[in-house]
Scaffold this motif. Structure first.
Motif, mmCIF file in Angstrom:
data_model
loop_
_atom_site.group_PDB
_atom_site.id
_atom_site.type_symbol
_atom_site.label_atom_id
_atom_site.label_comp_id
_atom_site.label_asym_id
_atom_site.label_seq_id
_atom_site.Cartn_x
_atom_site.Cartn_y
_atom_site.Cartn_z
ATOM 1 N N MET A 154 -26.252 20.602 79.043
ATOM 2 C CA MET A 154 -26.732 21.756 78.278
ATOM 3 C C MET A 154 -26.843 21.420 76.787
ATOM 4 S SD MET A 154 -27.165 23.765 80.725
ATOM 5 C CE MET A 154 -27.131 25.501 80.515
ATOM 6 N N LEU A 155 -25.854 20.699 76.260
ATOM 7 C CA LEU A 155 -25.879 20.336 74.845
ATOM 8 C C LEU A 155 -26.988 19.327 74.549
ATOM 9 C CD1 LEU A 155 -22.042 20.226 74.248
ATOM 10 C CD2 LEU A 155 -23.667 21.934 73.383
ATOM 11 N N ALA A 156 -27.244 18.412 75.476
ATOM 12 C CA ALA A 156 -28.357 17.474 75.301
ATOM 13 C C ALA A 156 -29.685 18.236 75.271
ATOM 14 C CB ALA A 156 -28.355 16.433 76.413
ATOM 15 N N TRP A 157 -29.800 19.265 76.088
ATOM 16 C CA TRP A 157 -31.017 20.080 76.099
ATOM 17 C C TRP A 157 -31.170 20.869 74.806
ATOM 18 C CZ3 TRP A 157 -31.015 22.334 81.734
ATOM 19 C CH2 TRP A 157 -31.422 21.332 82.629
ATOM 20 N N VAL A 158 -30.066 21.332 74.216
ATOM 21 C CA VAL A 158 -30.151 21.988 72.910
ATOM 22 C C VAL A 158 -30.628 20.975 71.871
ATOM 23 C CG1 VAL A 158 -28.816 23.040 71.027
ATOM 24 C CG2 VAL A 158 -28.434 23.775 73.391
ATOM 25 N N ALA A 159 -30.079 19.777 71.903
ATOM 26 C CA ALA A 159 -30.439 18.746 70.929
ATOM 27 C C ALA A 159 -31.925 18.393 70.993
ATOM 28 C CB ALA A 159 -29.584 17.496 71.142
ATOM 29 N N ASN A 160 -32.493 18.340 72.205
ATOM 30 C CA ASN A 160 -33.906 17.949 72.294
ATOM 31 C C ASN A 160 -34.859 19.135 72.278
ATOM 32 O OD1 ASN A 160 -34.401 18.990 74.878
ATOM 33 N ND2 ASN A 160 -34.845 17.016 75.796
ATOM 34 N N GLY A 161 -34.354 20.347 72.216
ATOM 35 C CA GLY A 161 -35.192 21.526 72.088
ATOM 36 C C GLY A 161 -35.533 22.228 73.387
ATOM 37 N N ARG A 162 -35.041 21.749 74.495
ATOM 38 C CA ARG A 162 -35.314 22.408 75.781
ATOM 39 C C ARG A 162 -34.626 23.776 75.840
ATOM 40 N NH1 ARG A 162 -34.788 19.299 81.424
ATOM 41 N NH2 ARG A 162 -37.034 19.103 81.241
ATOM 42 N N SER A 178 -13.037 21.438 77.077
ATOM 43 C CA SER A 178 -12.177 20.404 76.492
ATOM 44 C C SER A 178 -13.028 19.450 75.669
ATOM 45 C CB SER A 178 -11.458 19.636 77.598
ATOM 46 O OG SER A 178 -10.614 20.504 78.326
ATOM 47 N N SER A 179 -12.381 18.726 74.765
ATOM 48 C CA SER A 179 -13.116 17.841 73.861
ATOM 49 C C SER A 179 -13.932 16.802 74.619
ATOM 50 C CB SER A 179 -12.164 17.169 72.875
ATOM 51 O OG SER A 179 -11.199 16.408 73.564
ATOM 52 N N TRP A 180 -13.421 16.316 75.756
ATOM 53 C CA TRP A 180 -14.170 15.298 76.497
ATOM 54 C C TRP A 180 -15.419 15.882 77.153
ATOM 55 C CZ3 TRP A 180 -9.022 16.416 77.603
ATOM 56 C CH2 TRP A 180 -8.800 17.264 78.690
ATOM 57 N N ASP A 181 -15.490 17.204 77.266
ATOM 58 C CA ASP A 181 -16.682 17.850 77.799
ATOM 59 C C ASP A 181 -17.788 17.992 76.757
ATOM 60 O OD1 ASP A 181 -15.593 18.355 80.366
ATOM 61 O OD2 ASP A 181 -14.587 20.147 79.607
ATOM 62 N N ILE A 182 -17.414 18.017 75.477
ATOM 63 C CA ILE A 182 -18.393 18.403 74.459
ATOM 64 C C ILE A 182 -18.545 17.464 73.271
ATOM 65 C CG2 ILE A 182 -18.395 20.862 74.950
ATOM 66 C CD1 ILE A 182 -16.276 21.260 72.841
ATOM 67 N N ALA A 183 -17.682 16.488 73.097
ATOM 68 C CA ALA A 183 -17.735 15.651 71.893
ATOM 69 C C ALA A 183 -19.076 14.924 71.749
ATOM 70 C CB ALA A 183 -16.582 14.650 71.881
ATOM 71 N N ALA A 184 -19.560 14.308 72.806
ATOM 72 C CA ALA A 184 -20.848 13.601 72.731
ATOM 73 C C ALA A 184 -21.988 14.576 72.482
ATOM 74 C CB ALA A 184 -21.088 12.803 74.007
ATOM 75 N N GLY A 185 -21.932 15.739 73.130
ATOM 76 C CA GLY A 185 -22.960 16.748 72.921
ATOM 77 C C GLY A 185 -22.965 17.282 71.497
ATOM 78 N N ALA A 186 -21.774 17.420 70.903
ATOM 79 C CA ALA A 186 -21.684 17.860 69.511
ATOM 80 C C ALA A 186 -22.387 16.869 68.599
ATOM 81 C CB ALA A 186 -20.221 18.023 69.104
ATOM 82 N N LEU A 187 -22.199 15.595 68.866
ATOM 83 C CA LEU A 187 -22.863 14.558 68.073
ATOM 84 C C LEU A 187 -24.381 14.632 68.254
ATOM 85 C CD1 LEU A 187 -22.625 12.096 66.226
ATOM 86 C CD2 LEU A 187 -22.473 10.693 68.284
ATOM 87 N N LEU A 188 -24.841 14.783 69.484
ATOM 88 C CA LEU A 188 -26.281 14.878 69.741
ATOM 89 C C LEU A 188 -26.903 16.051 68.991
ATOM 90 C CD1 LEU A 188 -26.474 14.239 73.597
ATOM 91 C CD2 LEU A 188 -27.317 12.733 71.789
#
Length: 83
Positions: free
Chosen positions: A9-17, A27-37
């Motif tokens: 879901m966070l990757a889709w926010v990052a690319n505009g989908r 938890s942080s392991w669920d979202i840390a990479a997505g936060a960066l994206l």
């Protein structure tokens, strides 16, 4: 509607989908990479009170539009009793 993992879901926010995604128990392991994206793509990533994301943040809101971000936070606070 949840269409997959928080990371997807966070990757889709990052690319505009998706315009926005919020969740209240991650938890942080669920979202840390997505936060960066999202932030590297120019989006906003905060907790549900509008504070900057940290690894201790469990309630998140991510968006690729500043106006939508503030509106979602307002609705969650005023109408959703989530914050």
């Amino acid at each position: 509607r949840m269409l997959g993992s928080a990371a997807l879901m966070l990757a889709w926010v990052a690319n505009g989908r998706l315009t926005c995604y919020w969740e209240y128990d991650l938890s942080s392991w669920d979202i840390a990479a997505g936060a960066l994206l999202v932030t590297e793509a120019g989006g906003q990533f905060t907790d549900l009170q509008g504070n900057d994301y940290t690894l201790r943040t469990r309630k998140i809101c991510a968006s690729n539009n500043d106006n939508i971000h503030s509106q979602i936070l307002r609705v969650l606070r005023e109408e959703g009793n989530v914050v």
